[in-house]
Design a protein around this motif. Structure first.
Motif, mmCIF file in Angstrom:
data_model
loop_
_atom_site.group_PDB
_atom_site.id
_atom_site.type_symbol
_atom_site.label_atom_id
_atom_site.label_comp_id
_atom_site.label_asym_id
_atom_site.label_seq_id
_atom_site.Cartn_x
_atom_site.Cartn_y
_atom_site.Cartn_z
ATOM 1 N N ASP A 74 43.102 36.516 48.235
ATOM 2 C CA ASP A 74 43.109 36.764 46.793
ATOM 3 C C ASP A 74 41.720 36.573 46.200
ATOM 4 N N ILE A 114 39.238 39.141 44.122
ATOM 5 C CA ILE A 114 38.698 38.824 42.797
ATOM 6 C C ILE A 114 37.200 39.081 42.734
ATOM 7 N N ASN A 172 35.194 41.940 36.094
ATOM 8 C CA ASN A 172 35.538 40.737 35.326
ATOM 9 C C ASN A 172 35.971 39.588 36.235
ATOM 10 N N TRP A 173 35.266 39.453 37.355
ATOM 11 C CA TRP A 173 35.658 38.457 38.352
ATOM 12 C C TRP A 173 35.666 37.045 37.775
ATOM 13 N N GLU A 201 36.272 35.958 34.671
ATOM 14 C CA GLU A 201 37.453 35.717 33.841
ATOM 15 C C GLU A 201 38.714 35.606 34.698
ATOM 16 N N LYS A 202 38.819 36.480 35.693
ATOM 17 C CA LYS A 202 40.002 36.450 36.556
ATOM 18 C C LYS A 202 40.065 35.165 37.374
ATOM 19 N N GLU A 239 41.060 32.316 35.078
ATOM 20 C CA GLU A 239 42.484 32.399 34.746
ATOM 21 C C GLU A 239 43.356 31.943 35.907
ATOM 22 N N ARG A 240 43.023 32.379 37.118
ATOM 23 C CA ARG A 240 43.829 31.975 38.277
ATOM 24 C C ARG A 240 43.789 30.469 38.483
#
Length: 406
Positions: free
Chosen positions: A51, A55, A60-61, A63-64, A67-68
């Motif tokens: 995963d 990402i 937008n790595w 932000e992702k 968030e994760r």
């Protein structure tokens, strides 16, 4: 400008079976003036490497990734970052100052925490990262990995008392032996990893810490013995870690000799025999007779605890063949056709359990019709629950019986 102060030296990962001293060791290392160590992140399990690789190659790595990681919660409902005293903004800013990579994501929380502590290096302690040492080495090729081990006859009763993963001592001894067998090849071959015994740490503390400091490339500091970093390692919900800043004592070393039931201790010494010998623990017991079982997971010990203990009185042992648990029912029933059938993996969801049960029964009957019947011991149960018992009854009808205990 990006702050790279916490990345100047190789990171340190502390791993090991539960209740083996990982918290004590992390409190010691985190008390070094140059090293920060906070609570467990569990990131390599909670955020799989596949995963993370997706990402970092997408848009937008940052932000992702933020968030994760914010979605990963401790049992108390707080995010991992919150347990490190980090806000979402701090985490995002730390990531945005660096180029996208798996290394940056996995190091973001401990590295940002090290910056807040004014320390140049970080250590991370998650016991179950013992299952992910290959991934750790892939992401952090220069990392120093420390595995701490404790005599399972002492650590497993503590696991059951304090953590409650299981109520079965035998099941947990099988789990411990399996974890050790799977992790041992890595630590035997990897030059930047070491194994230390809890018993040596608490009986010869200063010498052991000095040796660890030499391994990680730091000067030994007497203040490490005071473990001022203990409050940064534990969280309120983990009550079993409340004593990691207390006086280090060898009082509980080999306490199993007086605290553990003699028959259970004998079973443990048989189940974990090879590991006990390799780690130079006292009183391993070599089996006088053994039979290979596939698959043999923790449920095998849970479902057959009293029978396994009775067999151990005679020096008999059920042991696993192969070092992996099956991915499917077909594998469980076909991979080792001449090996005694062990506990079958049915899963947790009712619909999946029913489907896999029907599959297992059909495979058992097909094996019978093809004149390659499964081999089953009438004295053992094929796991826990009504469906496993039903499969066991079918196996007794259409399989070949092989009684081991007599």
């Amino acid at each position: 400008m990006p702050n790279h102060s916490s990345c100047e030296k190789a990171p340190i990962f502390i791993v090991g079976p539960p209740r083996s001293g990982t918290s004590l060791l992390s409190a010691i290392i985190g008390s070094h003036s140059n090293i920060a160590c906070g609570p467990e992140t569990d990131l390599f399990r909670a955020l799989p490497l596949r995963d993370v690789e997706q990402i970092v190659t997408g848009e937008n790595w940052c932000e992702k990734a933020t968030e994760r990681m914010e979605e990963i919660k401790y049992p108390d409902g707080k995010s991992i970052a919150a347990h490190f005293g980090l806000t979402r903004v701090q985490l995002s800013e730390h990531l945005s100052n660096q180029a996208a990579s798996a290394k940056v994501i996995y190091s973001s929380i401990p590295a940002a925490f090290a910056d807040t502590q004014g320390k140049a290096r970080w250590a991370e302690k998650t016991p179950r990262h013992l299952f992910y040492v290959d991934e750790i080495r892939r992401v952090f090729p220069d990392a120093k990995i420390i595995r701490i081990i404790r005599d399972p006859r002492d650590s497993i009763p503590s696991v059951i008392k304090n953590i409650g993963l299981s109520a079965s001592l035998v099941g947990e001894f099988y789990r411990w032996a399996s974890v050790y067998a799977k992790s041992e090849p890595f630590f035997r071959k990897d030059p930047d990893s070491i194994t230390i015994r809890y018993e040596d740490l608490v009986t010869n503390t200063e010498e052991q810490i000095a040796s660890i400091c030499d391994f990680i490339g730091e000067e030994f500091e007497p203040s490490m013995l005071d473990r001022e970093g203990a409050n940064l390692v534990r969280v309120a919900s983990e009550t079993w870690k409340s004593d990691i800043d207390k006086k280090i004592t060898a009082q509980n070393v080999y306490g199993w000799r007086s605290n553990l039931d003699v028959d259970v201790a004998r079973a443990a010494s048989l189940i974990c025999c090879e590991a006990l010998e390799q780690l130079e623990y006292p009183d391993p017991i070599k089996p006088e007779k053994e039979v290979k079982v596939f698959p043999l997971g923790e449920n095998f010990g849970v479902a057959n605890e009293s029978h396994i203990i009775d067999c151990a009185k005679k020096g008999y042992r059920y042991t696993a063949i192969g070092d992996t648990y099956p991915e499917s029912m077909s594998e469980a029933l076909d991979l080792y056709p001449d090996v005694l059938l062990g506990d079958l993996p049915l899963g947790k969801r009712p619909s999946i359990r029913v489907r896999r049960s029907m599959h297992a029964i059909s495979r058992i009957i097909m094996r019978f019709l093809s004149r390659k019947p499964v081999i089953v011991d009438p004295d053992i149960n094929l796991g826990v629950g009504a469906l496993n018992r039903m499969i066991g009854k079918v196996a007794l009808v259409f399989g070949t019986r092989k009684t081991f205990a007599n």
